[in-house]
Every structure is written in structure tokens, then in C-alpha cells.
Write a protein that holds these residues in place. Structure first.
Motif, PDB file in Angstrom:
ATOM      1  N   ASN A 104       0.609  -1.252   0.083  1.00  0.00           N
ATOM      2  CA  ASN A 104      -0.160   0.000   0.028  1.00  0.00           C
ATOM      3  C   ASN A 104       0.959   1.158  -0.030  1.00  0.00           C
ATOM      4  N   ASP A 105       1.828   1.156  -0.608  1.00  0.00           N
ATOM      5  CA  ASP A 105       2.837   2.358  -1.092  1.00  0.00           C
ATOM      6  C   ASP A 105       2.896   3.294  -2.105  1.00  0.00           C
ATOM      7  N   SER A 106       1.870   3.497  -2.671  1.00  0.00           N
ATOM      8  CA  SER A 106       1.679   4.087  -3.889  1.00  0.00           C
ATOM      9  C   SER A 106       2.155   5.609  -3.789  1.00  0.00           C
ATOM     10  N   ASN A 107       2.087   6.119  -2.751  1.00  0.00           N
ATOM     11  CA  ASN A 107       2.934   7.518  -2.944  1.00  0.00           C
ATOM     12  C   ASN A 107       4.171   7.633  -3.157  1.00  0.00           C
ATOM     13  N   THR A 108       4.921   6.649  -2.297  1.00  0.00           N
ATOM     14  CA  THR A 108       6.367   6.489  -2.504  1.00  0.00           C
ATOM     15  C   THR A 108       6.773   5.988  -3.905  1.00  0.00           C
ATOM     16  N   PHE A 109       5.972   5.152  -4.500  1.00  0.00           N
ATOM     17  CA  PHE A 109       6.141   4.769  -5.871  1.00  0.00           C
ATOM     18  C   PHE A 109       6.285   5.838  -7.060  1.00  0.00           C
ATOM     19  N   PHE A 110       4.975   6.796  -6.726  1.00  0.00           N
ATOM     20  CA  PHE A 110       5.113   7.988  -7.648  1.00  0.00           C
ATOM     21  C   PHE A 110       5.923   9.071  -7.518  1.00  0.00           C
TER      22      PHE A 110
END
Length: 522
Positions: A486-492
Motif C-alpha cells: 500500500n505504498d503508492s505515494n512512495t512509488f509515484f
């Protein structure tokens, strides 16, 4: 290129993310144009539901008779007006209300998000701020949209204000999204920490907003009609900015001015569904056990007028008009989108594929994918979506197509990463689209929260194209690993300097999320 993008004046860019315009990332002209237009459409959607215009459309004061007109109802004013409010858009709503009604306003108390006044000041949004020496007391709390001690203090001040009113008084209540977290007043012996823990557990197990609010109301002094009961016998007018699918006034901010129709059995059923009954604190069990025998009984809300003044539908309608002005065939898919992000992502991925094939005027139809798409429409209960009409309209389009939708997805938290439902939905849709591209059309999907904050992050959401998986692979980023955590912000943030993030700062409004799917023939 950078100079052509105009940020909506109502957006507070307090911590801007990197943006596409003028970046060092290599993009095709067509991708840049699509991304720019998606930004413009999102801004137009949010601009349509800013507090000022909505209140001015709703409230009118007859200076000769001293009457306040709210839609088709009149209320006599004679220095008898009190104001209470709670929610992400309430600061701006209160500023407009005081400007219109200051002559009759005696006192007010509002509960707004932590840091919002400073954010509005930094952004120069004076129209969203109360004037010096205002009669309205402002409490800030609920950091990261979670109830806290500051919000509890505000809720108790609002309760005290309401309980002191008489039959000659009029209470104007301003309600918007985020209001539930900003109005926590647990019924003793339940503590704020116990109620907060239970809410977190329910959310982590995938409980819907309706289920969360059912539990909140059962444990609250003010929700589920409690504020209306506290204000009786004063007249109450509630102006509501909806952040809930379908605009049910009993669910928005947990319905503090609407009679509660749920009972203890409804609560127990929800807790059993998520296997949480054994984990309940003793205090929660005590309150639930005596709830149905409460001698106060359910509040009779005949003294209350509830009016929805803004909604996701209004925002989507404005985005549709803007898209049409940009040359798109623009269609509103649904205003009741809800469900788990993985299933919604599959829906949008299949929709992009089906619409793209139709848009390309290819003779061969992807019947297997369209069959699955129909099943998902039924599963997600998109009751207002006429899929065949949408696909037929796409097939007959002479140019680019914009498909719009609104609602609120849910994320079942399994990891410890940083993100929000909009960023995770966008990333998952990008993955779905990456396996179904054709040479004949290009696509872009955007998902953004109209409040400007997606989970505990600085972003409102994100946008993606079908190239997202290849872009990630080129930078050594494992999309599946980020999603599992659940780490979409870090990915983007790591991908191409964060250009895919949608950052607006706090907007001062909140009508759930906006989803945009742009399709254009190559």
C-alpha cells in the motif's frame, strides 16, 4: 508550456509536488497535452463546488422583513442566529455565512482540519478566512482526518452551544466531508482512543463509509441526530456539502441533524461481518447494550431543515462542460462509484480497452473482456451506468472521448506504506491498461480527491498512462511490491521525480473523488 497552466485560485499549493510542465522528463507532445487537459478538468470540477458560490446560491436575506430564505423556507431573524460547523470545507462556508448574516449572528463555533487557516493564509485565499474579531470561534483538529483531542474539544464546545439555545433561536449548521472526524464526542464510558481504534480496525478490514458511520453514530453524543436533539427547541437549518455516494443526509458526517434509523442489531451485524465483536472494549459493549433503551429516545427532527447544497454530481457536470469545450465527447459514467480499489481498477482497465477498440472502429469486438466488464458493473452496483449506451457513444465519436465518474473507493490496508485510495487506484488502473494497449489510441486515467488530500499524503491523487509499467521497469521499480505494501505515494514520488502526482494543496471543499478517463485516437 509551464505558463499555460493556471492553478485554480481556490487551490492552496502549500507543498507542491513536481509537475509535468517544464520538467526534465521526456514526454511526447500528445502525452503532455492529455495530462494538461486532465489537470484542467479536475480543477474545473473542484471549482464548481467551492464554498462561496454554493452558499450564495442557497442563502438570501430580505432586509425589509428580516427573513432568511433557504430554498423555499423562510426563517425570522432578530439577532437570534447561532452557527455551528464541522468539515473540510466549513472554514470557507463560515466566512461566507458570516458575511451574509453578520448583523444577526450572535455566536458560532466551527471545527476544521488542522493547519487549514495557515494554509489558506499562505495561499492568499482571503475569501476562505474569517474576518478579524469574528463572532465565530475556530477549533482546528483531526490531523490526517483522524479524530483527536483537539476535535473532541471542538465537539464539546458545539454541544454546549446547542444545548444553550431556546425556541426563539435559529441554529445554522454547516456540514461537509471530514465532518465526522471533526465532531467526535463519544458516549461515556467510551473514550476517544477506544472509538478511534475501533474505527481504524473497521477501515483496515475494508468497511464502507456507511458501515463506519453506523458504528460512529451508535457511540456518539452528537451524531445520528444527537446535535439536533441538543439544539431542541431551537430551529435548525443544516447546509450540507456531500462527500458520500448518493448524498444520503443521514450518512454525511454521520448525520448529526438527521434522525438515526439504525439500531444495535445493525451495529452487531457489521462487527460480526468483520469478526471484531471479540475485540470490542468493555465500554463499547456497555454503550451498545443500553442504546436501544436510551430514555431520551430517537430525536424527532421536525425542527430541522437539511439541505444538500453541493455534491459530486455538480462537480462532474462542470468537468463535463469543460471537456466538451476542449473538443471531447464527454460522458458521465456514474456518480455512485464505490468498491475495493482492485476491482475498480479492473473495471476501468477493461473499460479503457473496450472503449479504445470501439473508438478505433475495429470490426472485431473483445467479447470476453466486455462480458467481464458487464459482470463488474453489476458487482460494483453502478446502478446509474448504462454501459451499452456509453460504448455506443464512444463508437460513434468523431474525436477524443472523456469518461467521467465520481464516488469513493476503499482500500484494504495490508502493508505499512504511504498512500491513499486515489493514488492506489490510479496505479492499479495503469497496470490494468498496460496490458491492453493498441496502436490506434492513447489513454490517460486520473483519480483525485476534491479536498486536495489523499490519505496522509501531500497529494490529491495521481494520473497514469498505459506506459506506466514500462516507465517503472526502466527505473527499476517493482510495481507489484509497492502495491502489496500500500505504498503508492512512495512509488509515484520515485517515478520520474513525482510528475504523476496530482498536488493541489487543501482546496477548501470536499465532494469525494473525481475519476477521469481520456481516450484519443492516434
Amino acid at each position: 508550456m509551464a505558463a499555460t497552466l493556471r492553478v485554480l485560485p481556490g487551490f492552496a499549493r502549500t507543498r507542491p509536488c513536481p509537475v509535468l510542465w517544464g520538467s526534465s522528463v521526456s514526454w511526447s507532445a500528445s502525452n503532455m497535452a492529455l495530462a494538461k487537459q486532465a489537470w484542467q478538468l479536475f480543477e474545473s470540477a473542484v471549482g464548481a463546488v467551492m464554498p462561496g458560490p454554493m452558499l450564495r446560491r442557497t442563502l438570501a436575506v430580505d432586509t425589509e422583513t428580516g427573513q432568511l430564505k433557504v430554498r423555499d423556507r423562510n426563517f425570522q431573524l432578530h439577532h437570534n442566529l447561532y452557527l455551528a460547523g464541522f468539515g473540510k470545507a466549513v472554514l470557507g462556508m463560515a466566512a461566507v455565512a458570516e458575511e451574509l448574516l453578520s448583523e444577526h449572528l450572535v455566536q458560532g463555533v466551527i471545527s476544521v482540519p488542522k493547519g487549514i487557516q495557515a494554509a489558506m493564509e499562505r495561499a492568499g485565499m482571503k475569501n476562505m478566512l474569517l474576518k478579524p474579531h469574528s463572532q465565530i470561534q475556530v477549533f482546528e483538529g483531526a490531523k490526517d482526518n483522524l479524530p483527536d483531542r483537539d476535535a473532541l474539544q471542538a465537539a464539546l464546545a458545539i454541544r454546549d452551544l446547542a444545548e444553550g439555545l431556546t425556541a426563539d433561536d435559529l441554529l445554522l449548521v454547516l456540514i461537509s466531508g471530514g465532518g465526522s472526524a471533526l465532531l467526535p464526542a463519544p458516549i461515556p464510558p467510551v473514550t476517544l482512543e477506544e472509538k478511534q481504534l475501533l474505527t481504524k480496525l473497521l477501515a483496515a478490514h475494508g468497511a464502507t463509509i456507511h458501515e463506519l458511520n453506523t458504528i460512529r453514530k451508535a457511540l456518539s453524543q452528537l451524531k445520528g441526530g444527537g446535535l439536533a436533539r441538543a439544539a431542541y427547541p431551537a430551529q435548525v437549518v443544516s447546509l450540507i456539502l456531500s462527500d458520500v455516494v448518493g448524498d444520503p443526509v443521514d450518512v454525511i458526517a454521520s448525520g448529526p441533524t438527521v434522525a438515526n434509523e439504525h439500531n444495535v442489531q445493525d451495529c452487531l451485524h457489521i462487527l460480526s461481518r468483520y469478526d471484531l465483536r471479540a475485540a470490542l472494549p468493555r465500554s463499547v459493549k456497555t454503550v451498545l447494550s443500553r442504546a436501544d433503551s436510551d430514555p431520551r429516545g430517537p430525536p424527532a427532527c421536525g425542527h430541522v431543515l437539511n439541505v444538500v447544497i453541493g455534491s459530486n454530481s455538480l462537480a462532474l457536470a462542470e468537468a463535463q462542460r469543460r471537456a466538451q469545450a476542449l473538443g471531447y465527447q464527454a460522458l458521465i459514467l456514474s456518480t455512485v462509484v464505490q468498491g475495493e480499489v482492485g476491482r475498480l481498477a479492473r473495471f476501468y482497465g477493461l473499460l479503457a480497452q473496450a472503449a479504445g477498440v470501439r473508438l478505433s472502429s475495429q470490426a472485431m469486438k473483445i467479447t470476453k473482456e466486455e462480458d467481464e466488464l458487464w459482470d463488474l458493473v453489476e458487482e460494483l452496483q453502478l446502478s446509474d451506468l448504462k454501459l451499452e449506451e456509453v460504448l455506443e457513444a464512444v463508437e460513434g465519436a468523431k474525436g477524443p472521448v472523456c469518461l467521467l465518474a465520481g464516488g469513493e473507493s476503499t482500500v484494504k490496508v495490508q502493508g505499512s506504506g504511504k498512500g491513499g485510495r486515489n493514488q492506489e487506484l490510479a496505479l492499479r488502473v495503469g497496470v490494468e491498461m498496460s496490458g491492453s494497449t493498441t496502436r490506434d489510441w492513447e489513454a490517460l486515467f486520473l483519480s483525485g480527491g476534491t479536498d486536495g488530500q489523499d490519505g496522509p499524503t501531500e497529494a490529491a491523487g495521481a494520473w497514469v498512462t498505459p506506459a506506466i509499467a514500462n516507465e517503472a521497469a526502466a527505473e527499476g521499480l517493482d510495481v507489484a511490491a509497492f502495491l502489496a505494501n500500500n505504498d503508492s505515494n512512495t512509488f509515484f514520488r520515485r517515478l520520474q521525480g513525482g510528475v504523476h502526482l496530482l498536488c493541489t494543496g487543501l482546496t477548501g471543499t470536499n465532494v469525494m473523488d473525481v475519476h477521469l478517463l481520456l481516450l484519443r485516437p492516434c
